[in-house]
Design an enzyme around this catalytic site. Structure first.
Site, PDB file in Angstrom:
ATOM      1  N   LEU A 123      38.787  -3.152 -10.342  1.00  0.00           N
ATOM      2  CA  LEU A 123      38.658  -2.773  -8.929  1.00  0.00           C
ATOM      3  C   LEU A 123      37.377  -3.373  -8.339  1.00  0.00           C
ATOM      4  O   LEU A 123      37.409  -4.067  -7.340  1.00  0.00           O
ATOM      5  CB  LEU A 123      38.631  -1.232  -8.827  1.00  0.00           C
ATOM      6  CG  LEU A 123      38.359  -0.630  -7.459  1.00  0.00           C
ATOM      7  CD1 LEU A 123      39.528  -0.892  -6.507  1.00  0.00           C
ATOM      8  CD2 LEU A 123      38.105   0.883  -7.556  1.00  0.00           C
ATOM      9  N   PRO A 126      31.595  -8.281  -7.310  1.00  0.00           N
ATOM     10  CA  PRO A 126      30.141  -8.465  -7.225  1.00  0.00           C
ATOM     11  C   PRO A 126      29.545  -7.785  -5.999  1.00  0.00           C
ATOM     12  O   PRO A 126      28.460  -7.231  -6.070  1.00  0.00           O
ATOM     13  CB  PRO A 126      29.984  -9.993  -7.143  1.00  0.00           C
ATOM     14  CG  PRO A 126      31.223 -10.545  -7.774  1.00  0.00           C
ATOM     15  CD  PRO A 126      32.310  -9.546  -7.556  1.00  0.00           C
ATOM     16  N   GLN A 276       8.688  28.963 -27.585  1.00  0.00           N
ATOM     17  CA  GLN A 276       9.512  29.146 -26.392  1.00  0.00           C
ATOM     18  C   GLN A 276       9.780  27.829 -25.651  1.00  0.00           C
ATOM     19  O   GLN A 276      10.869  27.624 -25.113  1.00  0.00           O
ATOM     20  CB  GLN A 276       8.836  30.147 -25.453  1.00  0.00           C
ATOM     21  CG  GLN A 276       9.804  30.702 -24.436  1.00  0.00           C
ATOM     22  CD  GLN A 276       9.136  31.702 -23.526  1.00  0.00           C
ATOM     23  OE1 GLN A 276       8.319  31.330 -22.667  1.00  0.00           O
ATOM     24  NE2 GLN A 276       9.438  32.963 -23.703  1.00  0.00           N
ATOM     25  N   GLN A 333      13.324  14.538 -26.664  1.00  0.00           N
ATOM     26  CA  GLN A 333      12.051  15.273 -26.577  1.00  0.00           C
ATOM     27  C   GLN A 333      11.906  16.269 -27.728  1.00  0.00           C
ATOM     28  O   GLN A 333      10.832  16.387 -28.323  1.00  0.00           O
ATOM     29  CB  GLN A 333      11.981  16.003 -25.223  1.00  0.00           C
ATOM     30  CG  GLN A 333      10.617  16.560 -24.885  1.00  0.00           C
ATOM     31  CD  GLN A 333       9.597  15.451 -24.592  1.00  0.00           C
ATOM     32  OE1 GLN A 333       9.973  14.321 -24.293  1.00  0.00           O
ATOM     33  NE2 GLN A 333       8.326  15.772 -24.713  1.00  0.00           N
ATOM     34  N   GLY A 336      10.909  14.606 -30.744  1.00  0.00           N
ATOM     35  CA  GLY A 336       9.587  13.969 -30.645  1.00  0.00           C
ATOM     36  C   GLY A 336       9.668  12.493 -31.009  1.00  0.00           C
ATOM     37  O   GLY A 336      10.626  11.806 -30.657  1.00  0.00           O
ATOM     38  N   GLY A 337       8.676  12.015 -31.732  1.00  0.00           N
ATOM     39  CA  GLY A 337       8.613  10.602 -32.111  1.00  0.00           C
ATOM     40  C   GLY A 337       9.871  10.148 -32.839  1.00  0.00           C
ATOM     41  O   GLY A 337      10.368   9.036 -32.625  1.00  0.00           O
ATOM     42  N   GLU A 360      33.032   4.918 -12.705  1.00  0.00           N
ATOM     43  CA  GLU A 360      34.125   5.734 -12.157  1.00  0.00           C
ATOM     44  C   GLU A 360      33.697   6.391 -10.838  1.00  0.00           C
ATOM     45  O   GLU A 360      34.127   7.491 -10.503  1.00  0.00           O
ATOM     46  CB  GLU A 360      34.544   6.797 -13.199  1.00  0.00           C
ATOM     47  CG  GLU A 360      36.055   6.900 -13.356  1.00  0.00           C
ATOM     48  CD  GLU A 360      36.624   5.894 -14.348  1.00  0.00           C
ATOM     49  OE1 GLU A 360      35.880   4.982 -14.782  1.00  0.00           O
ATOM     50  OE2 GLU A 360      37.821   6.003 -14.683  1.00  0.00           O
ATOM     51  N   GLY A 361      32.851   5.677 -10.093  1.00  0.00           N
ATOM     52  CA  GLY A 361      32.274   6.211  -8.863  1.00  0.00           C
ATOM     53  C   GLY A 361      30.921   6.819  -9.180  1.00  0.00           C
ATOM     54  O   GLY A 361      30.831   7.729  -9.998  1.00  0.00           O
ATOM     55  N   THR A 362      29.864   6.318  -8.527  1.00  0.00           N
ATOM     56  CA  THR A 362      28.526   6.863  -8.788  1.00  0.00           C
ATOM     57  C   THR A 362      28.507   8.349  -8.451  1.00  0.00           C
ATOM     58  O   THR A 362      29.358   8.842  -7.696  1.00  0.00           O
ATOM     59  CB  THR A 362      27.466   6.170  -7.896  1.00  0.00           C
ATOM     60  OG1 THR A 362      27.793   6.467  -6.524  1.00  0.00           O
ATOM     61  CG2 THR A 362      27.439   4.660  -8.105  1.00  0.00           C
TER      62      THR A 362
END
Ligand code: CAA
Length: 380
Positions: A123, A126, A276, A333, A336-337, A360-362
């Site tokens: 569909l 450019p 937490q 996150q 971590g590393g 599929e459509g932004t």
């Protein structure tokens, strides 16, 4: 749907086993090499996963889109790239089922549903992505056939697929001038350009499709002349549910890595899940995933019931893909590393998630669809 039925539960198990068996071994290597293995689609198809909603008389499972969402979620837990592949090869099947003539259905649906053949959908161009009706590709009648010219962009399976549903302009500007065509691989004038080098979904090929006086017989038209935009929009409505389901699977996979990691990894004398800051992050991941899954299932259920569902599909696609982005980011996150390295899959999940807010459509276009629905629902 708050819990799967017995049948759905056994389908989920079958899919999980097949996905791990077929896709599991080469995940890392294929992500690194940007390699797509078409034979994996045939293997998934052999256990019915390529034609979940295609009627049984064409070799599909003849199930609803609710089951399709369950299948895609399960595949995506292993590989989002291949879940997208299964969803994309499903698009031409949905189009042929809903708009195709019996001869077109007989010719293509059994191969596509079994995974012996691969399908694709073309569909975007450019210069026309979100504004799909601004496409420039043309199809003109010549003799007793059609001649197509133009370039299509971002074609999943470009160069690998056996058949493409291609939208091109047969009339004046705007949506009413667009028609849909069935283009078999090897049609004279069809070729493929650049293969995109992508940040994520690297096992799924994305390729430019070029039509240079591409010749098709008269019966290549799907539906009526000028009906192509409606064909594409209807396919994208269900496609948005499928992308939502893939995003839910990817999100769940990220939580399935992050939560056990947080239980086992210790800091300041206790597992980090007891802190937490980390525990709440995991809780928020779980909340978002549950919410997104329910919305995907609601949209799928509405579709299966034959009720209007475009706006709910748009909500599901937005919620699930925004969820995937947030959850995979937080999974990195939590680790971590380690999360940032290739030692764990969460960095791949994060890279895979991003594009789902675009395809599929932004998610901005989804909000356009939802806002237009609200305007109709609340206005005279
Ligand atoms: N189902 C059926 N028909 C629909 C429809 C739907 N969901 N949405 C619109 N239509 C019809 C309308 O009824 C209208 O027809 P009438 O004039 O006869 O009523 C016609 O289509 C035009 O509708 P609009 O005026 O709403 O069209 P628009 O130009 O304003 O565009 C849009 C609407 C929602 C923004 C649409 O252009 C759109 O969805 N854009 C995003 C495109 C997109 O999702 N691209 C992704 C491509 S695939 C991909 O990402 C990757 C891959 O590999 C598969």
């Amino acid at each position: 749907m708050f819990a799967p039925t017995e049948d759905q539960r056994s389908l989920i198990e079958t899919v999980g086993d097949a996905a791990r068996r077929v896709l599991g071994a080469t995940l890392k290597e294929d992500d690194e090499a940007e390699r797509f293995r078409k034979e994996y689609i045939s293997e998934l198809g052999a256990v019915g996963l390529c034609g979940v909603t295609t009627p049984e008389r064409f070799g599909g499972l003849g199930l609803g889109i609710v089951e399709y969402a369950l299948v895609l979620e399960e595949i995506a837990k292993v590989s989002a790239s291949y879940a997208v592949s299964v969803a994309v090869t499903g698009l031409p099947q949905a189009i042929l089922r809903d708009f195709g003539r019996p001869d077109q259905q007989d010719a293509w649906l059994p191969g596509l549903a079994s995974g012996a053949l691969l399908g694709a959908f073309a569909l975007s161009e450019p210069d026309s992505g979100s504004d799909a009706a601004a496409m420039l590709s043309t199809a003109r009648r010549e003799g007793d056939g059609w001649v197509l010219n133009g370039t299509k962009f971002w074609i999943t399976h470009g160069g690998y697929a056996d058949v493409y549903v291609v939208m091109a302009r047969t009339g004046g500007p705007g949506p009413k001038g667009v028609s849909a065509f069935l283009v078999p691989a090897g049609a004279p004038g069809l070729s493929f350009g650049k293969k995109e080098e992508k940040m994520g979904m690297r096992a799924s090929p994305t390729v430019e499709l070029v039509m240079d006086n591409l010749r098709l017989p008269a019966d290549a038209l799907i539906g009526a002349e000028g009906e192509g935009f409606r064909v594409a929009m209807a396919a994208l409505d269900s496609g948005r549910i499928t992308i939502g389901a893939v995003a839910v699977g990817l999100s769940q996979a990220a939580l399935d890595v992050a939560a056990p990691y947080a239980k086992q990894r210790r800091a300041f004398g206790q597992p980090i899940i007891e802190h937490q800051g980390v525990g709440f992050m995991l809780a928020n991941m779980a909340i978002q995933i549950e919410g997104a899954r329910l919305l995907v299932h609601k949209a799928a259920w509405l579709r299966d019931q034959g009720q209007p569902y475009s706006h709910v599909a748009a909500m599901a696609k937005c919620a699930a893909t925004d969820c995937a982005m947030a959850v995979t980011t937080d999974a990195v996150q939590v680790l971590g590393g380690y999360g940032y390295t290739r030692e764990y899959p969460v960095e791949r999940y994060l890279r895979d998630a991003k594009v789902m807010q675009i395809v599929e459509g932004t998610n901005q276009i989804q909000r356009v669809v939802i806002a237009r629905h609200l305007s109709r629902a609340y206005g005279p």
